[in-house]
Write a protein that holds these residues in place. Structure first.
Motif, PDB file in Angstrom:
ATOM      1  N   ARG A  75      85.470 116.718  49.060  1.00 11.56           N
ATOM      2  CA  ARG A  75      83.939 116.671  48.195  1.00 11.56           C
ATOM      3  C   ARG A  75      82.910 115.746  48.570  1.00 11.56           C
ATOM      4  O   ARG A  75      81.662 115.948  48.009  1.00 11.56           O
ATOM      5  CB  ARG A  75      84.459 116.254  46.871  1.00 11.56           C
ATOM      6  N   ASP A  76      83.064 114.874  49.523  1.00  9.46           N
ATOM      7  CA  ASP A  76      82.246 113.778  49.756  1.00  9.46           C
ATOM      8  C   ASP A  76      81.215 114.504  50.708  1.00  9.46           C
ATOM      9  O   ASP A  76      81.587 114.710  51.892  1.00  9.46           O
ATOM     10  CB  ASP A  76      82.721 112.747  50.660  1.00  9.46           C
ATOM     11  N   PRO A  77      79.908 114.645  50.293  1.00 13.67           N
ATOM     12  CA  PRO A  77      78.988 115.280  51.250  1.00 13.67           C
ATOM     13  C   PRO A  77      78.542 114.235  52.315  1.00 13.67           C
ATOM     14  O   PRO A  77      77.831 115.027  53.276  1.00 13.67           O
ATOM     15  CB  PRO A  77      77.607 115.462  50.254  1.00 13.67           C
ATOM     16  N   LYS A  78      78.848 113.116  52.334  1.00 14.01           N
ATOM     17  CA  LYS A  78      78.585 112.276  53.556  1.00 14.01           C
ATOM     18  C   LYS A  78      79.480 112.367  54.698  1.00 14.01           C
ATOM     19  O   LYS A  78      79.073 111.712  55.578  1.00 14.01           O
ATOM     20  CB  LYS A  78      78.410 110.760  52.966  1.00 14.01           C
ATOM     21  N   ARG A  79      80.589 113.086  54.501  1.00 14.52           N
ATOM     22  CA  ARG A  79      81.599 113.164  55.560  1.00 14.52           C
ATOM     23  C   ARG A  79      81.191 114.110  56.675  1.00 14.52           C
ATOM     24  O   ARG A  79      80.286 114.891  56.413  1.00 14.52           O
ATOM     25  CB  ARG A  79      82.787 113.732  55.137  1.00 14.52           C
ATOM     26  N   ASP A  80      81.351 113.776  57.928  1.00 14.86           N
ATOM     27  CA  ASP A  80      80.944 114.777  58.964  1.00 14.86           C
ATOM     28  C   ASP A  80      81.697 115.986  59.086  1.00 14.86           C
ATOM     29  O   ASP A  80      83.088 115.866  59.413  1.00 14.86           O
ATOM     30  CB  ASP A  80      81.042 113.855  60.475  1.00 14.86           C
ATOM     31  N   ARG A  81      81.143 117.099  58.745  1.00 14.30           N
ATOM     32  CA  ARG A  81      82.117 118.265  58.685  1.00 14.30           C
ATOM     33  C   ARG A  81      82.174 119.079  59.793  1.00 14.30           C
ATOM     34  O   ARG A  81      82.791 120.033  59.902  1.00 14.30           O
ATOM     35  CB  ARG A  81      81.230 119.274  57.417  1.00 14.30           C
TER      36      ARG A  81
END
Length: 200
Positions: A75-81
Motif C-alpha cells: 500500500r505504501d506509495p513511497k516503495r520502489d516498485r
C-alpha cells in the motif's frame, strides 16, 4: 510430576508442544504459568490469538501478513516498485525491514521447493511472482531464499522462470552463513548481503 494425559492441562500441553521450538518441558512450564496467572491475563492471550486468526490474512499481491487485502508495504506509495525481493517467510521480511536499506516491494513464497516433502512450484505460488513481472514496471527481482539446498533449488527455479521475461534476476550475497535462516542474521550482515547481491 507427571501430567494426567487425559485432563485439561494435558490437552493444553499437547497444543503448546505443536508450536515451533516448544518441547514437552517448555510446554508444561507454559501451561503451569497460564494456570497460575490471573484469569484476565490468560484471557487477553486467548483473545489476542483469536483476533489474530480472525483479523489477519495474506496480502493478495505479495503474500505478506495483512490486515486487509494488501499489506502495509504494497500500500505504501513511497516503495520502489521496480524491485521485488523474494523471501521464504514473513518473519524474514520483518528482519530485513528492521535492518533498513531496502525500500522496494516483496514477494513471500511461504516455503521453498522440496519435492521430498511434496512442495512444488504451485505451493510457493511462483506463477503469481511471474504475473507481477509480466504486468510491467519490475526491473529487478532479488532472490533472498535461505542458503540451504531447498533455498538454492528454489532460487535456480525462479531464475529459470523469470529470465526469459527480460527482468534482471539477482541473488543476495553470501554475507549470511550457509545453513543459517536469514531472519536470525544481524542488521549489518543483512544490509551488506542485499547491497552485495549478484546476477544469477
Amino acid at each position: 510430576m507427571s501430567v494426567d494425559q487425559q485432563g485439561l492441562l494435558a490437552k493444553l500441553v499437547r497444543e503448546l508442544v505443536r508450536l515451533p521450538g516448544i518441547g514437552q518441558k517448555s510446554a508444561q512450564r507454559l501451561a503451569f504459568h497460564l494456570l497460575k496467572a490471573e484469569r484476565e491475563d490468560a484471557m487477553r492471550l486467548a483473545e489476542a490469538i483469536q483476533a489474530m486468526k480472525d483479523g489477519l490474512s495474506f496480502c493478495r499481491q505479495c503474500r505478506n501478513i495483512a490486515e486487509g487485502e494488501l499489506c502495509e508495504f504494497c500500500r505504501d506509495p513511497k516503495r520502489d516498485r521496480s524491485k521485488i525481493l523474494v523471501i521464504e517467510e514473513p518473519s524474514t521480511l520483518y528482519a530485513i525491514e528492521r535492518a533498513g536499506g531496502y525500500r522496494g516491494l516483496y514477494h513471500v513464497l511461504l516455503g521453498v521447493l522440496s519435492p521430498l516433502d511434496g512442495v512444488g512450484p504451485s505451493d510457493i505460488r511462483a506463477e503469481e511472482l511471474l504475473d507481477r513481472v509480466k504486468a510491467g514496471g519490475v526491473e529487478e527481482v532479488i532472490v533472498a531464499t535461505n542458503p540451504t539446498i531447498e533455498g538454492e533449488a528454489t532460487a535456480i527455479y525462479l531464475t529459470r522462470l523469470l529470465k526469459p521475461h527480460h527482468v534482471r534476476v539477482t541473488r543476495i550475497a553470501y554475507g549470511i552463513p550457509v545453513g543459517m535462516d536469514i531472519e536470525y542474521a544481524d542488521e549489518v550482515t543483512l544490509v551488506k548481503s542485499i547491497e552485495g547481491r549478484r546476477d544469477l
